[in-house]
Design an enzyme around this catalytic site. Structure first.
Site, short mmCIF file in Angstrom:
data_model
loop_
_atom_site.label_atom_id
_atom_site.label_comp_id
_atom_site.label_asym_id
_atom_site.label_seq_id
_atom_site.Cartn_x
_atom_site.Cartn_y
_atom_site.Cartn_z
N ASN A 11 32.09 31.36 49.97
CA ASN A 11 31.19 31.19 48.83
C ASN A 11 30.76 29.73 48.76
O ASN A 11 31.51 28.88 48.30
CB ASN A 11 31.89 31.60 47.53
CG ASN A 11 31.00 31.36 46.33
OD1 ASN A 11 29.78 31.27 46.46
ND2 ASN A 11 31.60 31.25 45.15
N LYS A 13 28.47 28.44 46.94
CA LYS A 13 27.95 28.03 45.63
C LYS A 13 26.61 27.32 45.83
O LYS A 13 25.85 27.68 46.71
CB LYS A 13 28.97 27.17 44.88
CG LYS A 13 30.38 27.75 44.96
CD LYS A 13 31.36 27.06 44.07
CE LYS A 13 32.74 27.60 44.34
NZ LYS A 13 33.67 27.38 43.27
N HIS A 97 31.12 36.33 39.57
CA HIS A 97 31.92 35.12 39.82
C HIS A 97 32.19 34.43 38.48
O HIS A 97 31.34 34.43 37.59
CB HIS A 97 31.16 34.20 40.77
CG HIS A 97 32.03 33.07 41.26
ND1 HIS A 97 32.28 31.96 40.51
CD2 HIS A 97 32.73 32.93 42.41
CE1 HIS A 97 33.11 31.16 41.18
NE2 HIS A 97 33.38 31.73 42.34
N GLU A 99 32.10 31.45 37.63
CA GLU A 99 31.11 30.44 37.24
C GLU A 99 29.89 31.11 36.60
O GLU A 99 29.27 30.55 35.69
CB GLU A 99 30.72 29.59 38.46
CG GLU A 99 31.84 28.62 38.81
CD GLU A 99 31.92 28.27 40.28
OE1 GLU A 99 30.95 28.47 41.02
OE2 GLU A 99 33.00 27.79 40.69
N GLU A 169 40.29 36.34 41.34
CA GLU A 169 40.13 34.89 41.30
C GLU A 169 40.58 34.35 39.94
O GLU A 169 39.79 34.32 38.99
CB GLU A 169 38.66 34.52 41.53
CG GLU A 169 38.12 34.95 42.87
CD GLU A 169 37.06 33.99 43.37
OE1 GLU A 169 37.22 33.47 44.47
OE2 GLU A 169 36.09 33.74 42.63
N GLY A 175 38.47 25.86 42.43
CA GLY A 175 37.96 24.50 42.54
C GLY A 175 38.87 23.45 41.94
O GLY A 175 38.48 22.30 41.77
N SER A 214 41.17 28.05 45.51
CA SER A 214 41.71 26.93 46.28
C SER A 214 42.44 27.37 47.56
O SER A 214 43.48 26.81 47.92
CB SER A 214 42.63 26.07 45.40
OG SER A 214 41.89 25.53 44.31
#
Ligand code: PEP
Length: 253
Positions: A11, A13, A97, A99, A169, A175, A214
């Site tokens: 991914n 991003k 996701h 985010e 996740e 991150g 991560s």
């Protein structure tokens, strides 16, 4: 690892131009040429999708978008639909996701429409679920996962459940450099599998549930060794072709 085929997705991003995508794929393809036993997927930004599809066409590497709208077309300024993605050869799509849930108000209601819309269009959905740190601290991890998995897959018929890839996740691990312990990842993924089993035992046995948060070359092998973990959705470490291909290598059965 089980006998389900491992699945490793990059991914990116909002990283990588078309030119950077060309450089990345140029390094990735030879590095994963021997990994025919793993599903390898790259998820570039929309504008680099077409070029990634062209570059990966003669390889086993597949290409996914990072989001899509649930309608085929309409007055939705700035959005992209499933038929637009399949027209250029996109294979899969990341949905839900954290985010997008956090910064762009992605809701379970929208996901309940997006996941079946993706399947219907011929895209493999990579559905992301996971709890925040506050939810984990409040012992709400299972209730959050139950709510997300139940709602987001509600529009998918049982016969197609195993065509979805679920990415567990934990939001606090994305991150941040903090990785879920193998025990935490294993427990959450087992819970998701039991939730799917509530719909269909056969689908629960076949569906790929991967871990994201991560993942790096240094911790991938330990995570991939867990029986219930079928692969990884990789953010930061997927921007470097050497790191990403090392993670692919760690997932090989
Ligand atoms: C992600 O973006 O899905 C992700 C897991 O990111 P990172 O690997 O950087 O934590």
């Amino acid at each position: 690892m089980s006998d389900r085929r491992p699945y490793i997705a990059a991914n990116w991003k909002m990283h990588k131009t078309v030119e950077e995508t060309e450089a990345f794929v140029g390094e990735l393809l030879p590095a994963v040429a021997g990994a025919g036993d793993v599903d390898v997927v790259v998820c570039p930004p929309y504008l680099a999708l077409k070029r990634a599809v062209e570059l990966c066409a003669q390889s086993p590497v597949r290409v996914a978008a990072q989001n899509m709208h649930e309608e085929e077309s309409g007055a939705f300024t700035g959005e992209v639909s499933a038929p637009m993605l399949t027209e250029i050869g996109t294979d899969a799509v990341v949905l839900g996701h954290s985010e997008r849930r956090t910064y762009f108000n992605e809701t379970d209601d929208a996901l309940a429409r997006k996941v079946p819309a993706a399947l219907e269009a011929g895209l493999e959905p990579i559905l992301c679920v996971g709890e925040t740190e506050a939810e984990r601290d409040a012992d709400a991890t299972e209730s959050v996962l139950l709510r997300q998995v139940t709602a987001d897959l509600a529009g998918v018929v049982d016969a197609r459940l195993a065509d979805v890839v679920v990415a567990y996740e934990p939001v606090w691990a994305i991150g941040t450099g903090r990785t879920a312990t193998p025990e935490q990842a294993d427990e959450a993924i087992a819970f998701i599998r039991r939730t799917v089993a509530g719909r269909s035992a056969e689908a629960a046995d076949r569906i790929r549930i991967i871990y994201g948060g991560s993942v790096k070359p240094a911790n991938a092998a330990e995570l991939m060794a867990l029986d219930g973990v079928d692969g990884a959705l990789v953010g930061g470490a997927s921007l470097d072709p050497a790191d990403f291909s090392a993670i692919v290598e760690a997932a090989r059965p």
